[in-house]
Design a protein around this motif. Structure first.
Motif, mmCIF file in Angstrom:
data_model
loop_
_atom_site.group_PDB
_atom_site.id
_atom_site.type_symbol
_atom_site.label_atom_id
_atom_site.label_comp_id
_atom_site.label_asym_id
_atom_site.label_seq_id
_atom_site.Cartn_x
_atom_site.Cartn_y
_atom_site.Cartn_z
ATOM 1 N N PRO A 80 25.995 43.807 41.798
ATOM 2 C CA PRO A 80 25.192 42.633 42.166
ATOM 3 C C PRO A 80 23.961 43.010 42.980
ATOM 4 O O PRO A 80 24.031 43.828 43.902
ATOM 5 C CB PRO A 80 26.165 41.778 42.990
ATOM 6 N N ASP A 82 22.221 40.627 44.517
ATOM 7 C CA ASP A 82 22.246 39.680 45.624
ATOM 8 C C ASP A 82 23.600 39.765 46.337
ATOM 9 O O ASP A 82 24.630 39.405 45.747
ATOM 10 C CB ASP A 82 22.011 38.263 45.099
ATOM 11 N N ALA A 85 26.245 36.930 46.139
ATOM 12 C CA ALA A 85 26.940 36.584 44.894
ATOM 13 C C ALA A 85 28.444 36.768 45.052
ATOM 14 O O ALA A 85 29.233 35.950 44.575
ATOM 15 C CB ALA A 85 26.405 37.433 43.751
ATOM 16 N N ARG A 86 28.841 37.827 45.710
ATOM 17 C CA ARG A 86 30.259 38.116 45.916
ATOM 18 C C ARG A 86 30.947 36.983 46.675
ATOM 19 O O ARG A 86 31.996 36.473 46.251
ATOM 20 C CB ARG A 86 30.382 39.431 46.682
ATOM 21 N N ASN A 163 30.317 33.840 32.101
ATOM 22 C CA ASN A 163 29.594 34.925 32.770
ATOM 23 C C ASN A 163 30.584 35.809 33.511
ATOM 24 O O ASN A 163 30.702 35.762 34.743
ATOM 25 C CB ASN A 163 28.552 34.352 33.741
ATOM 26 N N ASN A 165 30.469 38.803 34.160
ATOM 27 C CA ASN A 165 29.862 39.741 35.102
ATOM 28 C C ASN A 165 29.965 39.230 36.532
ATOM 29 O O ASN A 165 30.061 40.012 37.485
ATOM 30 C CB ASN A 165 28.395 40.000 34.729
ATOM 31 N N ARG A 166 29.996 37.920 36.714
ATOM 32 C CA ARG A 166 30.131 37.353 38.057
ATOM 33 C C ARG A 166 31.553 37.562 38.609
ATOM 34 O O ARG A 166 31.737 37.696 39.818
ATOM 35 C CB ARG A 166 29.768 35.865 38.039
ATOM 36 N N HIS A 169 31.551 40.862 40.067
ATOM 37 C CA HIS A 169 30.837 40.878 41.349
ATOM 38 C C HIS A 169 31.730 40.441 42.508
ATOM 39 O O HIS A 169 31.492 40.817 43.658
ATOM 40 C CB HIS A 169 29.607 39.975 41.277
ATOM 41 N N SER A 193 29.566 47.612 36.279
ATOM 42 C CA SER A 193 29.379 46.723 37.420
ATOM 43 C C SER A 193 29.743 47.391 38.742
ATOM 44 O O SER A 193 29.728 46.745 39.794
ATOM 45 C CB SER A 193 30.226 45.458 37.231
#
Length: 269
Positions: A80, A82, A85-86, A163, A165-166, A169, A193
């Motif tokens: 990530p 940002d 985001a986590r 998503n 990918n989130r 994260h 990631s």
């Protein structure tokens, strides 16, 4: 090979039903005709795990059978940018900000080893959470088992996620002790990631795991004690493994895949 392996997660009766279904009978017929065709030039496997199986199953000449590993989208799957985001994803799924989180992403929970992770979770110390993203017709069975083992509060089923990918994260590591996985793209996506990843000996992607992560490889996924042991090693992994994971994924771009595929096509005259 898939139908034989299915006994491990479908049981003898379930695997037998699959074997006699019209769909799988046609699939097997198509495979036999294709791989035993006199006009066959080359066979591309997604891993040596598959390549070796094809050679043994159909008597293919080794020189005709080539492994080209899948690629990964390094722009979509990356650590990530940002830091918030986590925290945002964890808050969405009511996971403590300070908790250790392992991600599991995939459909077909039984084949991908989710049941073994759930069985091992009571043996995992430190209040770790398992974040499960994906769908399965028997999701409720897995939910009930988690609650029966008194770990339901630490295993969060998010359902399908557009998503994923989130989800990566929000996690510290990834685990998928599959019973049968020709490659395992999602493991490569997790590593891209920045996540250390648990795999199994029955996953093609285990062939490309870096030496620093081989201690997370599960030889017998149905051995809950071993799964718990590998999870413990995963939890103790140093922060530097994030860089190892990303660096490994960066070797498997889709442009590399295209280059290898084009070279193979050019070699066939």
């Amino acid at each position: 090979s898939y139908l034989r392996a299915a006994r491990k997660w479908r049981g003898a009766l379930g695997a037998a039903a699959m074997r006699i279904s019209p769909y799988h009978q046609v699939q097997r017929l198509v495979e036999r005709q294709a791989f035993r065709s006199a006009g066959l030039k080359r066979v591309i496997a997604v891993s040596n795990f598959v390549r070796d199986d094809l050679i043994g199953e159909f008597g293919l000449a080794p020189e005709k059978t080539v492994t080209i590993y899948n690629g990964v989208d390094l722009d979509r799957f990356r650590p990530p940018l940002d830091p918030s985001a986590r925290a945002a994803i964890r808050q969405k799924f009511i996971v403590p900000a300070s908790a250790r989180v392992v991600a599991f992403v995939g459909n077909g929970f039984a084949r991908k080893g989710l049941g073994f992770l759930i069985e091992a979770w009571p043996l995992v110390a430190g209040g770790a959470f398992l974040l499960v993203a994906g769908s399965d017709r028997q999701t409720e069975k897995f939910v009930r088992r988690a609650h029966a083992l008194n770990v339901g509060a630490r295993i969060v089923f998010t359902g399908p996620q557009p998503n994923v990918n989130r989800i990566f994260h929000a996690a510290d590591s990834f685990a998928m002790p599959s019973l049968f996985e020709p490659f395992g793209n999602v493991v490569m996506e997790a590593m891209a990631s920045g996540l250390p990843a648990m795999t199994s000996a029955f996953s093609g992607v285990a062939e490309v795991i870096p030496p620093s992560m081989r201690g997370f490889r599960v030889e017998n996924p149905d051995d809950v004690g071993e799964v718990a042991l590998r999870l413990g090693a995963l939890f103790d992994a140093p922060a530097s493994l994030a860089a190892d994971a990303r660096a490994t994924a960066e070797k498997f771009t889709w442009s590399r895949y295209a280059k290898e595929l084009n070279a193979l096509l050019e070699s066939i005259k």
